[in-house]
Design a protein around this motif. Structure first.
Motif, PDB file in Angstrom:
ATOM      1  N   SER A 296      -1.204  -9.565  13.766  1.00  0.00           N
ATOM      2  CA  SER A 296      -0.953 -10.670  14.754  1.00  0.00           C
ATOM      3  C   SER A 296      -1.954 -11.728  14.489  1.00  0.00           C
ATOM      4  O   SER A 296      -1.557 -13.088  14.505  1.00  0.00           O
ATOM      5  CB  SER A 296      -1.097  -9.970  16.078  1.00  0.00           C
ATOM      6  OG  SER A 296      -0.212  -9.245  16.416  1.00  0.00           O
ATOM      7  N   ARG A 301       2.159 -12.470  11.580  1.00  0.00           N
ATOM      8  CA  ARG A 301       3.392 -11.893  11.402  1.00  0.00           C
ATOM      9  C   ARG A 301       3.971 -11.980  12.970  1.00  0.00           C
ATOM     10  O   ARG A 301       5.112 -11.906  13.059  1.00  0.00           O
ATOM     11  CB  ARG A 301       3.453 -10.645  10.614  1.00  0.00           C
ATOM     12  CG  ARG A 301       3.304 -10.732   9.312  1.00  0.00           C
ATOM     13  CD  ARG A 301       3.304  -9.509   8.732  1.00  0.00           C
ATOM     14  NE  ARG A 301       4.147  -8.592   8.831  1.00  0.00           N
ATOM     15  CZ  ARG A 301       4.410  -7.279   8.887  1.00  0.00           C
ATOM     16  NH1 ARG A 301       3.544  -6.716   8.306  1.00  0.00           N
ATOM     17  NH2 ARG A 301       5.484  -6.796   9.541  1.00  0.00           N
ATOM     18  N   PHE A 302       3.315 -11.587  13.878  1.00  0.00           N
ATOM     19  CA  PHE A 302       3.802 -11.330  15.276  1.00  0.00           C
ATOM     20  C   PHE A 302       2.885 -12.443  16.218  1.00  0.00           C
ATOM     21  O   PHE A 302       1.720 -12.837  15.888  1.00  0.00           O
ATOM     22  CB  PHE A 302       3.392  -9.975  15.713  1.00  0.00           C
ATOM     23  CG  PHE A 302       3.962  -8.962  14.896  1.00  0.00           C
ATOM     24  CD1 PHE A 302       5.488  -8.777  14.646  1.00  0.00           C
ATOM     25  CD2 PHE A 302       2.991  -8.202  13.884  1.00  0.00           C
ATOM     26  CE1 PHE A 302       6.031  -7.925  13.724  1.00  0.00           C
ATOM     27  CE2 PHE A 302       3.753  -7.239  13.133  1.00  0.00           C
ATOM     28  CZ  PHE A 302       4.996  -7.156  12.999  1.00  0.00           C
ATOM     29  N   ASN A 303       3.783 -12.782  17.256  1.00  0.00           N
ATOM     30  CA  ASN A 303       3.580 -13.939  18.342  1.00  0.00           C
ATOM     31  C   ASN A 303       2.748 -12.987  19.130  1.00  0.00           C
ATOM     32  O   ASN A 303       2.077 -13.545  20.142  1.00  0.00           O
ATOM     33  CB  ASN A 303       4.642 -14.601  18.860  1.00  0.00           C
ATOM     34  CG  ASN A 303       5.161 -15.592  17.607  1.00  0.00           C
ATOM     35  OD1 ASN A 303       4.427 -15.877  16.989  1.00  0.00           O
ATOM     36  ND2 ASN A 303       6.281 -15.806  17.716  1.00  0.00           N
ATOM     37  N   GLN A 377      11.153 -11.442  20.423  1.00  0.00           N
ATOM     38  CA  GLN A 377      11.165 -11.898  19.055  1.00  0.00           C
ATOM     39  C   GLN A 377       9.622 -12.216  18.315  1.00  0.00           C
ATOM     40  O   GLN A 377       8.771 -12.465  19.122  1.00  0.00           O
ATOM     41  CB  GLN A 377      11.834 -13.463  18.886  1.00  0.00           C
ATOM     42  CG  GLN A 377      13.063 -13.416  19.967  1.00  0.00           C
ATOM     43  CD  GLN A 377      14.150 -12.438  19.465  1.00  0.00           C
ATOM     44  OE1 GLN A 377      14.247 -12.450  18.278  1.00  0.00           O
ATOM     45  NE2 GLN A 377      14.981 -12.110  20.388  1.00  0.00           N
ATOM     46  N   LYS A 378       9.762 -11.542  17.138  1.00  0.00           N
ATOM     47  CA  LYS A 378       8.279 -11.740  16.354  1.00  0.00           C
ATOM     48  C   LYS A 378       7.390 -10.935  17.198  1.00  0.00           C
ATOM     49  O   LYS A 378       6.273 -11.505  17.431  1.00  0.00           O
ATOM     50  CB  LYS A 378       8.127 -13.117  16.081  1.00  0.00           C
ATOM     51  CG  LYS A 378       8.769 -13.786  14.948  1.00  0.00           C
ATOM     52  CD  LYS A 378       8.056 -15.063  14.493  1.00  0.00           C
ATOM     53  CE  LYS A 378       6.929 -14.696  13.700  1.00  0.00           C
ATOM     54  NZ  LYS A 378       6.073 -15.859  13.101  1.00  0.00           N
ATOM     55  N   GLY A 404      12.497 -10.401  13.443  1.00  0.00           N
ATOM     56  CA  GLY A 404      11.051 -10.475  13.162  1.00  0.00           C
ATOM     57  C   GLY A 404       9.991  -9.591  13.967  1.00  0.00           C
ATOM     58  O   GLY A 404       8.937  -9.660  13.906  1.00  0.00           O
ATOM     59  N   SER A 405      10.728  -8.502  14.807  1.00  0.00           N
ATOM     60  CA  SER A 405       9.927  -7.528  15.569  1.00  0.00           C
ATOM     61  C   SER A 405       9.692  -6.063  14.858  1.00  0.00           C
ATOM     62  O   SER A 405      10.495  -5.826  13.941  1.00  0.00           O
ATOM     63  CB  SER A 405      10.619  -7.452  17.123  1.00  0.00           C
ATOM     64  OG  SER A 405      10.479  -8.604  17.652  1.00  0.00           O
TER      65      SER A 405
END
Length: 462
Positions: A296, A301-303, A377-378, A404-405
């Protein structure tokens, strides 16, 4: 030798409330047999349907399913049995009936002070009145099954969604071979791809079960990971032992080869679902959290990181503790907070590091009942204590993962706190078996207790 005589009578299955909560579609799974639902069960569903408890959604789903089957049927039809139509084939198998409360003068074996006793008394009367039908109580309550059998009734657990009969049958996520792994194959084609070595094996040479993202280890130090399986070939990625053990995420390195294999799955962007099982202290949470923070903050890659878990009944309303949703969930997600602290224990300012990580990684603590209906999402969705979830609840959470998760499921099947679940009926077991072979999913059963010498001894001897 006693010879058992097969019971050829028609069967009528009576569903308890906990069965419909466990699987709201349960009444569709009894094929050609009659399904009976006591009025007491409908009343219990009615009481539970409007609360904020995690079971309320299952109760509402079960009520909707019963309503869909009964439709516009007249009262007499409901008593006699309404056909259960199968949408796909447009034919019906079995019927659904609602049992009214016990009439005056009927057989009463137990006192009517408890709802369970009311149901058992009703079924005893029903069995006495209709000897041509075998009445079978279906409940996940072990004690209710014992009482029913003591009263002369047949009683069974609901096992339709149990994919293994013994927890030892659950895949560990890796296969161990004595000697050399390569001695089992008549031909191996090796290809040097970009940044990796791949081996192409004949499927016929591998006698045991094999599936995508399963690891392979042998006594001579070889480690591989299955990338794909078809009728002809198995594609295996060659993994270097030293490289695996030298992996580092957010300052954390694996303590053993099982943790290293788990990290390989957690770090792989092509793997969207990872499940880690194992005893307390085996490193499930800290491995998942360290990977989540790095992906993250560093890799972007992740929000956000969504952390959730099943909560004890007292906390299901989330109204007994003051503060925000995160503050209310903090006591139940203490393992997440503890592991964030452990990852920054040796920092100059641990408190400042923890606050920095929580803010930058956007870690959000969410109650299980507030996740339903949402789409992330994400996001990296971290589900702790998965062994306490039903298969239906597991589906409800995993289907929240959007584009994207990634979902990480953690649990210890030896520590189930829910009275109506067992290791074989847990949603974690069901999910691991259902996703076995999924090209974008992986599972590892961790062993050992690296937490401390004390924790390891306690796990083995208490």
């Amino acid at each position: 030798m006693i010879q058992r005589v097969a019971d050829t009578r028609r069967k009528a299955y009576v569903l308890d409330t906990n069965v419909l909560i466990h699987d709201p579609n349960a009444l569709l799974n009894f094929e050609e047999h009659q399904v009976l639902i006591p009025m007491t069960v409908l009343e219990e569903l009615d009481k539970l349907k409007s609360g904020k408890a995690s079971v309320s959604a299952e109760c509402r789903a079960a009520i909707r399913m019963i309503d869909r089957v009964l439709g516009e049927a007249e009262p007499e039809q409901i008593r006699q049995g309404v056909p259960i139509w199968r949408d796909a084939e447009r034919k019906h198998l079995g019927t659904l009936s609602v049992l009214m409360d016990q009439p005056e003068g009927s057989v009463q074996t137990l006192t009517n002070s408890l709802n369970d006793n009311k149901i058992i008394n009703l079924l005893v009367s029903l069995q006495v009145a209709d000897q041509q039908t075998r009445i079978v109580l279906v409940t996940k309550d072990i004690n209710m099954r014992l009482k029913a059998r003591a009263c002369g009734l047949a009683a069974e657990d609901y096992t339709n969604d149990q994919l293994v009969s013994d927890i030892k049958q659950l895949s560990r996520g890796y296969a161990s071979f004595e000697g050399s792994f390569w001695d089992r194959f008549s031909r191996v084609d090796t290809v040097q791809a970009i940044g990796e070595t791949r081996h192409y094996l004949k499927r016929a040479d591998w006698e045991d079960q094999v599936f995508a993202n399963q690891f392979v280890i042998d006594e001579q130090g070889f480690i591989g990971r299955v990338l794909s399986v078809d009728a002809e070939h198995i594609v295996l990625r060659d993994l270097n032992h030293e490289r695996l053990m030298s992996q580092e995420v957010w300052g954390l390195r694996p303590h053993n080869i099982l943790q290293a294999m788990a990290l390989d799955l957690l770090r792989d962007p092509q793997v969207h679902l990872v499940s880690l099982t194992g005893p307390a202290g085996s490193g499930k949470t800290i491995l998942a959290l360290a990977t989540a923070i790095e992906q993250s903050i560093e890799e972007k890659r992740f929000n956000k990181i969504i952390a959730t878990r099943s909560t004890p009944p007292l906390a299901e309303e989330h109204g007994f503790l003051p503060g925000t949703e995160e503050e209310k969930m903090d006591p139940w997600l203490g393992a997440i907070s503890d592991n964030i602290e452990a990852l920054h224990l040796h920092d100059e300012s641990p408190k400042g590091s923890i606050e920095y990580v929580k803010e930058r990684a956007n870690i959000q603590f969410k109650a299980l009942n507030y996740i339903r209906g949402r789409s992330f999402q994400k996001a990296l969705i971290l589900i702790d204590e998965c062994q306490n979830l039903t298969p239906h609840q597991m589906k409800a959470i995993i289907t929240r993962a959007g584009e994207g998760s990634k979902v990480i499921c953690l649990g210890n099947l030896a520590q189930i706190d829910t009275p109506y679940l067992t290791p074989t009926s847990s949603g974690l077991t069901y999910m691991c078996e259902r996703f076995k072979g999924f090209a974008h999913g992986g599972h590892i059963q961790l062993e050992g207790v690296p937490r401390s010498v004390l924790a390891e001894y306690a796990e083995a001897n208490l």
